[in-house]
Design a protein around this motif. Structure first.
Motif, PDB file in Angstrom:
ATOM      1  N   VAL A  48       0.610  -0.810   0.028  1.00 38.56           N
ATOM      2  CA  VAL A  48       0.306  -0.139   0.029  1.00 38.56           C
ATOM      3  C   VAL A  48       0.704   1.181  -0.049  1.00 38.56           C
ATOM      4  CG1 VAL A  48      -1.704   1.045   1.228  1.00 38.56           C
ATOM      5  CG2 VAL A  48      -2.371  -0.982   1.378  1.00 38.56           C
ATOM      6  N   GLN A  49       2.207   1.335   1.072  1.00 39.76           N
ATOM      7  CA  GLN A  49       2.980   1.936   0.726  1.00 39.76           C
ATOM      8  C   GLN A  49       3.053   3.056  -0.447  1.00 39.76           C
ATOM      9  OE1 GLN A  49       6.055   0.778   4.433  1.00 39.76           O
ATOM     10  NE2 GLN A  49       4.405   1.845   5.136  1.00 39.76           N
ATOM     11  N   ARG A  50       3.466   1.316  -1.281  1.00 37.51           N
ATOM     12  CA  ARG A  50       4.072   1.823  -2.772  1.00 37.51           C
ATOM     13  C   ARG A  50       2.967   2.041  -3.728  1.00 37.51           C
ATOM     14  NH1 ARG A  50       7.043  -0.950   0.273  1.00 37.51           N
ATOM     15  NH2 ARG A  50       9.578  -1.713  -0.022  1.00 37.51           N
ATOM     16  N   GLY A  51       1.465   2.397  -2.960  1.00 30.80           N
ATOM     17  CA  GLY A  51       1.299   2.488  -4.172  1.00 30.80           C
ATOM     18  C   GLY A  51       0.336   1.950  -4.320  1.00 30.80           C
ATOM     19  N   HIS A  52       0.241   0.590  -4.044  1.00 22.50           N
ATOM     20  CA  HIS A  52      -1.201  -0.281  -4.644  1.00 22.50           C
ATOM     21  C   HIS A  52      -2.203  -0.390  -3.194  1.00 22.50           C
ATOM     22  CE1 HIS A  52       3.269  -2.243  -5.843  1.00 22.50           C
ATOM     23  NE2 HIS A  52       2.535  -3.366  -6.406  1.00 22.50           N
ATOM     24  N   VAL A  53      -3.162  -1.816  -4.434  1.00 22.02           N
ATOM     25  CA  VAL A  53      -4.522  -1.714  -3.673  1.00 22.02           C
ATOM     26  C   VAL A  53      -4.203  -2.989  -3.346  1.00 22.02           C
ATOM     27  CG1 VAL A  53      -6.957  -1.541  -3.643  1.00 22.02           C
ATOM     28  CG2 VAL A  53      -5.390   0.079  -5.363  1.00 22.02           C
ATOM     29  N   CYS A  54      -4.944  -3.347  -2.471  1.00 17.70           N
ATOM     30  CA  CYS A  54      -4.776  -4.698  -1.367  1.00 17.70           C
ATOM     31  C   CYS A  54      -5.922  -4.296  -0.303  1.00 17.70           C
ATOM     32  CB  CYS A  54      -3.875  -4.676  -0.950  1.00 17.70           C
ATOM     33  SG  CYS A  54      -1.950  -4.628  -1.567  1.00 17.70           S
ATOM     34  N   GLN A  55      -6.991  -5.519  -0.441  1.00 21.18           N
ATOM     35  CA  GLN A  55      -8.099  -6.191   0.200  1.00 21.18           C
ATOM     36  C   GLN A  55      -7.291  -8.095   0.994  1.00 21.18           C
ATOM     37  OE1 GLN A  55     -11.634  -5.902  -0.965  1.00 21.18           O
ATOM     38  NE2 GLN A  55     -11.218  -3.885  -1.620  1.00 21.18           N
ATOM     39  N   VAL A  56      -7.885  -7.600   2.061  1.00 19.86           N
ATOM     40  CA  VAL A  56      -8.191  -9.232   2.573  1.00 19.86           C
ATOM     41  C   VAL A  56      -8.346 -10.031   3.221  1.00 19.86           C
ATOM     42  CG1 VAL A  56      -6.907 -10.302   4.898  1.00 19.86           C
ATOM     43  CG2 VAL A  56      -5.978  -8.963   3.910  1.00 19.86           C
ATOM     44  N   ALA A  57      -9.273 -11.804   1.942  1.00 15.38           N
ATOM     45  CA  ALA A  57     -10.290 -11.948   2.616  1.00 15.38           C
ATOM     46  C   ALA A  57      -9.937 -13.685   3.156  1.00 15.38           C
ATOM     47  CB  ALA A  57     -10.696 -12.453   1.411  1.00 15.38           C
ATOM     48  N   TYR A  58     -10.127 -13.613   4.753  1.00 15.32           N
ATOM     49  CA  TYR A  58      -9.850 -14.965   5.316  1.00 15.32           C
ATOM     50  C   TYR A  58     -11.456 -15.041   5.575  1.00 15.32           C
ATOM     51  CZ  TYR A  58     -11.518 -12.086   9.140  1.00 15.32           C
ATOM     52  OH  TYR A  58     -12.121 -10.865  10.545  1.00 15.32           O
ATOM     53  N   LEU A  59     -11.123 -16.846   6.351  1.00 10.34           N
ATOM     54  CA  LEU A  59     -11.761 -17.997   5.894  1.00 10.34           C
ATOM     55  C   LEU A  59     -12.183 -17.940   6.825  1.00 10.34           C
ATOM     56  CD1 LEU A  59     -10.053 -20.866   4.112  1.00 10.34           C
ATOM     57  CD2 LEU A  59     -11.655 -18.908   3.678  1.00 10.34           C
ATOM     58  N   VAL A  60     -11.984 -17.904   8.921  1.00  6.16           N
ATOM     59  CA  VAL A  60     -12.305 -17.957   9.537  1.00  6.16           C
ATOM     60  C   VAL A  60     -11.706 -17.556  10.825  1.00  6.16           C
ATOM     61  CG1 VAL A  60     -12.665 -20.089   9.595  1.00  6.16           C
ATOM     62  CG2 VAL A  60     -11.062 -20.245  10.024  1.00  6.16           C
ATOM     63  N   GLY A  61     -12.225 -17.220  12.288  1.00  7.65           N
ATOM     64  CA  GLY A  61     -12.101 -15.984  13.028  1.00  7.65           C
ATOM     65  C   GLY A  61     -12.711 -15.227  13.200  1.00  7.65           C
ATOM     66  N   ASP A  62     -12.331 -14.296  14.392  1.00  5.80           N
ATOM     67  CA  ASP A  62     -12.862 -13.063  14.344  1.00  5.80           C
ATOM     68  C   ASP A  62     -12.196 -12.254  13.829  1.00  5.80           C
ATOM     69  OD1 ASP A  62     -10.792 -13.221  16.403  1.00  5.80           O
ATOM     70  OD2 ASP A  62     -11.317 -12.828  18.148  1.00  5.80           O
ATOM     71  N   GLY A  63     -11.686 -12.357  13.680  1.00  7.37           N
ATOM     72  CA  GLY A  63     -10.800 -10.702  12.900  1.00  7.37           C
ATOM     73  C   GLY A  63      -9.755 -10.138  13.768  1.00  7.37           C
ATOM     74  N   TYR A  64      -9.190 -10.657  13.979  1.00  9.86           N
ATOM     75  CA  TYR A  64      -8.633 -10.228  15.352  1.00  9.86           C
ATOM     76  C   TYR A  64      -7.605  -9.063  14.347  1.00  9.86           C
ATOM     77  CZ  TYR A  64      -4.580  -9.728  19.026  1.00  9.86           C
ATOM     78  OH  TYR A  64      -3.597  -9.895  20.504  1.00  9.86           O
ATOM     79  N   LEU A  65      -6.528  -8.744  13.628  1.00  2.00           N
ATOM     80  CA  LEU A  65      -6.290  -7.880  13.091  1.00  2.00           C
ATOM     81  C   LEU A  65      -6.953  -7.222  12.216  1.00  2.00           C
ATOM     82  CD1 LEU A  65      -2.609 -10.037  12.333  1.00  2.00           C
ATOM     83  CD2 LEU A  65      -3.148  -8.567  14.744  1.00  2.00           C
ATOM     84  N   ASP A  66      -8.224  -7.289  11.921  1.00  2.00           N
ATOM     85  CA  ASP A  66      -9.036  -6.292  11.169  1.00  2.00           C
ATOM     86  C   ASP A  66      -8.655  -4.758  10.905  1.00  2.00           C
ATOM     87  OD1 ASP A  66     -10.040  -8.999  10.129  1.00  2.00           O
ATOM     88  OD2 ASP A  66     -11.825  -8.576  10.408  1.00  2.00           O
ATOM     89  N   ASP A  67      -8.377  -4.627  12.498  1.00  2.00           N
ATOM     90  CA  ASP A  67      -8.517  -3.312  12.720  1.00  2.00           C
ATOM     91  C   ASP A  67      -7.225  -2.313  12.117  1.00  2.00           C
ATOM     92  OD1 ASP A  67     -11.222  -2.994  13.375  1.00  2.00           O
ATOM     93  OD2 ASP A  67     -10.497  -2.531  15.910  1.00  2.00           O
ATOM     94  N   THR A  68      -6.452  -3.785  12.822  1.00  2.00           N
ATOM     95  CA  THR A  68      -4.620  -3.300  12.291  1.00  2.00           C
ATOM     96  C   THR A  68      -5.102  -3.092  10.829  1.00  2.00           C
ATOM     97  OG1 THR A  68      -4.511  -4.448  14.379  1.00  2.00           O
ATOM     98  CG2 THR A  68      -2.425  -3.805  13.077  1.00  2.00           C
ATOM     99  N   PHE A  69      -5.323  -4.132   9.518  1.00  2.00           N
ATOM    100  CA  PHE A  69      -5.490  -4.193   8.550  1.00  2.00           C
ATOM    101  C   PHE A  69      -5.753  -2.562   8.405  1.00  2.00           C
ATOM    102  CE2 PHE A  69      -4.325  -8.701   8.655  1.00  2.00           C
ATOM    103  CZ  PHE A  69      -3.356  -8.815   7.311  1.00  2.00           C
ATOM    104  N   ALA A  70      -7.139  -2.508   8.679  1.00  2.00           N
ATOM    105  CA  ALA A  70      -8.101  -1.371   8.174  1.00  2.00           C
ATOM    106  C   ALA A  70      -7.231  -0.158   8.502  1.00  2.00           C
ATOM    107  CB  ALA A  70      -9.125  -1.511   8.340  1.00  2.00           C
ATOM    108  N   SER A  71      -6.266  -0.009   9.751  1.00  2.00           N
ATOM    109  CA  SER A  71      -5.823   1.491   9.565  1.00  2.00           C
ATOM    110  C   SER A  71      -4.613   1.802   9.036  1.00  2.00           C
ATOM    111  CB  SER A  71      -4.767   1.254  11.174  1.00  2.00           C
ATOM    112  OG  SER A  71      -3.647   0.623  11.537  1.00  2.00           O
ATOM    113  N   ARG A  72      -3.996   0.401   8.034  1.00  2.00           N
ATOM    114  CA  ARG A  72      -2.567   0.503   7.195  1.00  2.00           C
ATOM    115  C   ARG A  72      -3.576   0.676   5.689  1.00  2.00           C
ATOM    116  NH1 ARG A  72       1.657  -3.151  10.029  1.00  2.00           N
ATOM    117  NH2 ARG A  72       1.308  -1.987  12.140  1.00  2.00           N
TER     118      ARG A  72
END
Length: 243
Positions: A48-72
Motif C-alpha cells: 500500500v505504501q508503494r501505491g498498490h491496492v490490497c484487500q484481505v479475505a479470510y476464511l475463519v476467525g474473529d478478525g483479530y487483526l481487522d482494525d490493524t489492517f484497516a488502519s493501514r
C-alpha cells in the motif's frame, strides 16, 4: 504455466502501460496473531505504501487483526467459512473477486489456497500466486498432496518462505520446481528494542544467568516440546538457566 486469460507477466505489462498499480486480493485462513498473518500485515502495508491496492479475505476467525489492517489501508472480508468445503463461503469469495476485478490473487496457507484456486476458476482473469509458509501437516497425507498438486498447476508462481519449506514443497510434490521461488520473511522491527540488561530486568532474571529464548505460537509443529524435554540435561550442565 499461466492462469486462464492472462499470464503474470502480461498483467504487469498491461498495468505499466496504463500507469496503474495492481489491485491484489490476499486470501488466508485466519487473521490471528501468527507468523503468516504478521507477514501478511507487513507485506500489505509495504505494498500500500508503494501505491498498490490490497484487500484481505479470510476464511475463519474473529478478525483479530481487522482494525490493524484497516488502519493501514487494507480492507478485510470475513468469508465466515463453516468448514474447509463450505460452498457459501466459496460463493462469497467468488462474488468479491467478480465485483472488485482484482489483477492478482495471492493465497496463503493450504485452506486459503484451495478457496482461492476454486474461486479463481469460477471468476477467471487474475493470475494466482501461492505462498508456502511452513511444512504443513496437510501435505503429509496422500489425498491432500494430490489436491495440492492440482492447485500448483493453476499457480503462476509459488513462493517458499525458506529453503527448508522449498525443499519440503519439492519433496512432497506440492509445488513445481521451475515455478517455485524462495523469498525470505521480512518483518518490521519494533520501534524501540530494550537493551539486553533492560530485558533481563523486565523478566526478573539476573544479569549473570544463561537465558534461552524461543519465539513461536504454542503448537506441536513449532517443537517447543523438544526444548522442554532437553531442560533436565541442560540444567545438569548449567545450573542458572532460564528458558
Amino acid at each position: 504455466m499461466s492462469w486462464p486469460g492472462r499470464t503474470l507477466r502480461s498483467v504487469w505489462v498491461e498495468l505499466c502501460s496504463r500507469g496503474g498499480m495492481p489491485k491484489i486480493l490476499h486470501v488466508i485462513t485466519d487473521t490471528g496473531w501468527g507468523g503468516a498473518e504478521r507477514h501478511l500485515l507487513a507485506l500489505t502495508t509495504g505494498l500500500v505504501q508503494r501505491g498498490h491496492v490490497c484487500q484481505v479475505a479470510y476464511l475463519v476467525g474473529d478478525g483479530y487483526l481487522d482494525d490493524t489492517f484497516a488502519s493501514r489501508g487494507v480492507p478485510t472480508t470475513n468469508l465466515r467459512a463453516r468448514s474447509w468445503v463450505d460452498p457459501a463461503a466459496l460463493a462469497r469469495l467468488i462474488r468479491l473477486i467478480r465485483r472488485e476485478r482484482f489483477d492478482l490473487l495471492h493465497a496463503h496457507l493450504f485452506p486459503g489456497e484451495v478457496f482461492a484456486t476454486v474461486a479463481g476458476l469460477c471468476a477467471p482473469g487474475a493470475p494466482l500466486i501461492c505462498s508456502k509458509h511452513n511444512d504443513d501437516a496437510f501435505f503429509r497425507h496422500l489425498h491432500f498432496r494430490i489436491l495440492h498438486r492440482m492447485i500448483s498447476y493453476r499457480a503462476s508462481r509459488t513462493i517458499a518462505i525458506s529453503d527448508h519449506v522449498r525443499r519440503f514443497a519439492i519433496r512432497t510434490g506440492t509445488a513445481r520446481p521451475l515455478e517455485l521461488l524462495t523469498i525470505l520473511y521480512g518483518y518490521d522491527p519494533p520501534p524501540v528494542l530494550p537493551s539486553k540488561d533492560a530485558a533481563r530486568a523486565m523478566l526478573g532474571i539476573s544479569q549473570g544467568s544463561f537465558v534461552v529464548g524461543a519465539a513461536a505460537r504454542l503448537a506441536a509443529q513449532k517443537g517447543q516440546i523438544h526444548l522442554i524435554e532437553a531442560m533436565p540435561a541442560l540444567l545438569s550442565a548449567i545450573s542458572d538457566l532460564h528458558v
